[in-house]
Design a protein around this motif. Structure first.
Motif, short mmCIF file in Angstrom:
data_model
loop_
_atom_site.label_atom_id
_atom_site.label_comp_id
_atom_site.label_asym_id
_atom_site.label_seq_id
_atom_site.Cartn_x
_atom_site.Cartn_y
_atom_site.Cartn_z
N ASP A 174 0.85 -1.20 0.00
CA ASP A 174 0.00 0.00 0.00
C ASP A 174 0.88 1.24 0.00
N ILE A 175 0.99 1.89 -1.15
CA ILE A 175 1.87 3.05 -1.29
C ILE A 175 1.45 4.18 -0.36
N ARG A 176 0.16 4.53 -0.37
CA ARG A 176 -0.31 5.64 0.46
C ARG A 176 -0.05 5.38 1.94
N LYS A 177 -0.37 4.18 2.39
CA LYS A 177 -0.21 3.84 3.80
C LYS A 177 1.26 3.86 4.21
N LEU A 178 2.15 3.35 3.35
CA LEU A 178 3.58 3.36 3.64
C LEU A 178 4.13 4.79 3.68
N CYS A 179 3.71 5.63 2.74
CA CYS A 179 4.19 7.01 2.70
C CYS A 179 3.71 7.79 3.92
N GLU A 180 2.48 7.55 4.34
CA GLU A 180 1.96 8.22 5.53
C GLU A 180 2.70 7.76 6.77
N ALA A 181 3.01 6.47 6.83
CA ALA A 181 3.74 5.94 7.99
C ALA A 181 5.16 6.51 8.06
N ALA A 182 5.78 6.71 6.91
CA ALA A 182 7.16 7.24 6.87
C ALA A 182 7.21 8.69 7.33
N GLY A 183 6.19 9.47 6.96
CA GLY A 183 6.15 10.87 7.37
C GLY A 183 6.91 11.78 6.43
N PRO A 184 6.80 13.09 6.65
CA PRO A 184 7.37 14.08 5.72
C PRO A 184 8.89 14.17 5.72
N ASP A 185 9.55 13.67 6.75
CA ASP A 185 11.01 13.81 6.85
C ASP A 185 11.76 12.71 6.12
N VAL A 186 11.05 11.72 5.62
CA VAL A 186 11.67 10.60 4.92
C VAL A 186 11.43 10.74 3.42
N LEU A 187 12.46 10.59 2.62
CA LEU A 187 12.33 10.64 1.17
C LEU A 187 11.68 9.33 0.71
N LYS A 188 10.54 9.45 0.06
CA LYS A 188 9.75 8.26 -0.31
C LYS A 188 9.84 8.07 -1.82
N VAL A 189 10.38 6.92 -2.23
CA VAL A 189 10.66 6.64 -3.64
C VAL A 189 9.93 5.37 -4.05
N VAL A 190 9.28 5.43 -5.21
CA VAL A 190 8.56 4.26 -5.72
C VAL A 190 9.10 3.88 -7.10
N ASP A 191 9.50 2.64 -7.25
CA ASP A 191 9.86 2.09 -8.56
C ASP A 191 8.56 1.67 -9.24
N ASN A 192 8.20 2.37 -10.31
CA ASN A 192 6.92 2.17 -10.99
C ASN A 192 7.09 1.44 -12.32
N THR A 193 8.22 0.77 -12.50
CA THR A 193 8.57 0.14 -13.77
C THR A 193 7.55 -0.91 -14.20
N PHE A 194 7.08 -1.72 -13.26
CA PHE A 194 6.23 -2.86 -13.61
C PHE A 194 4.87 -2.45 -14.15
#
Length: 393
Positions: free
Chosen positions: A154-174
């Protein structure tokens, strides 16, 4: 099935030539550009720093991904490496335990050198996620669906859990931006191997990094020029041409995949299928929520092992044994000895990669031909010795 961005990809670079009105954009091969006067550079001065042909592709990809800007790199791994340049020495990276083999190799090598610290976790295990976030990482790397087991997180849930201070990167190749747009789900950066669906014809190697904000796009652009990782103009021209047919290609990819999954579900030689479109797939509901479709990649496990895999791949004609994915041609891959060979045996085992696992990249050939090819190959697996290869007339 409803694809995202129905028209934008088709228009990539079309009718943007202000000098002569060329419908398709020209190719700018020049390595350098004349200054207007002393200390007065034009928009472009040197092609490593900026090139009109490359910028057309970057702008189109940024629009598709709802990004503020981005950079086109020479390879997909170049894009991964570019993102890591944004980190300080000794930064902590939280990455999926089943990420792409090339990403795993780069992260572990940099970890062993002391450049970064890497914590590989099962991103569907929230106890592991919370423990990792409590360590205050600098970067959270997300890959969904995963390669090669098609796990979905779950991209949204993971990004929210990480918070604004963490750089959130998604590999969207597939999936490509036709099927998933991570920035709209909370990601700061999106990474692509443009070699795959974006180009779609298996004749160009490339990558891209798209940034959510202008400030982040400026950092990525600065680093791309600094380390000399940008793509060649000619490669960008071909990739832009491929991008214009992304949606129509993807429609056929998806239709074929649905039919092949239905066929494999009924075949006695198949032990297990990994595909988010199946209702019993653990990530089915998440995929329904954050993807426009379940995708054209799948993997399955044979009832057998390495020897049986060899029998299958040697009795196929339409599915070519090769690495990579996302092209118009159908490919078959043995992850343990190919795409993920860089992972140690214990890491493969932890990620769920075994000797019987096979990955398919479903192309746009006639579905009936692809199914007949698989039927022929599977009928000789576990039953008969390998015979002649060229069986399809």
């Amino acid at each position: 099935m409803t694809l995202l961005n129905q028209t934008t990809a088709v228009r990539a670079g079309i009718d943007c030539d202000t000098q002569y009105g060329a419908v398709t954009p020209p190719l700018y091969l020049s390595s350098n550009y004349a200054f207007e006067d002393l200390n007065q550079p034009r928009k472009y001065d040197y092609s490593r720093s900026g090139n009109p042909t490359r910028d057309i592709l970057a702008a189109a990809l940024a629009e598709l991904e709802h990004a503020a800007g981005g950079v086109v790199t020479a390879t997909g791994m170049g894009a991964v490496n570019l993102v890591l340049q944004l980190l300080p020495q000794g930064a902590l990276v939280v990455a999926p335990h089943d990420c792409y083999g090339g990403t795993y190799r780069l992260l572990t090598t940099l970890h062993d050198k002391g450049a970064i610290k890497v914590d590989f976790v099962d991103q569907n295990d929230w106890s592991q996620i919370h423990q990792a976030i409590d360590k205050k990482p600098d970067l959270l790397w997300i890959e969904t669906p995963s390669n090669p087991l098609l796990r979905v997180v779950d991209i949204r849930k993971l990004c929210e859990a990480a918070g604004p201070d963490v750089l959130k990167v998604v590999d969207n190749t597939f999936l490509s931006p036709a099927l998933q747009q991570p920035i709209t789900l909370g990601a700061d950066l999106v990474v692509h191997s443009t070699t795959k669906y974006i180009n779609g014809h298996s004749d160009v190697v490339g990558g891209a990094v798209l940034a959510k904000t202008e400030a982040l796009a400026e950092q990525v652009t600065w680093w791309a020029n600094c380390i000399g990782i940008t793509a060649s103009p000619f490669d960008c021209l071909l990739t832009t041409r491929g991008l214009r047919t992304l949606n129509v290609r993807m429609q056929q990819h998806l239709e074929n995949t649905e039919k092949i999954v239905q066929f494999l579900e009924q075949h006695p030689a198949i032990k297990k299928i990994h595909y988010p479109g199946l209702t019993d797939h653990p990530g089915h509901e998440i995929a329904q929520k954050q993807q426009a479709h379940f995708g054209a990649m799948l993997s399955f496990e044979l009832r057998g092992g390495y020897e049986e895999v060899g029998q299958l791949v040697n009795n196929l004609n339409y599915f070519t044994l090769a690495e990579s994915l996302g092209g118009v041609e159908s490919l078959i891959c043995h992850p343990a000895t190919m795409t993920h060979a860089a992972m140690a045996p214990e890491a493969q085992l932890k990620a769920g990669i075994n000797a019987s696992l096979i990955r398919l990249s479903v192309g746009i050939e006639a579905a009936d031909d692809l199914i007949a090819d698989l039927e022929y190959g599977l009928s000789r697996t576990l039953l008969k010795p390998v015979e002649e290869k060229c069986h399809v007339k």
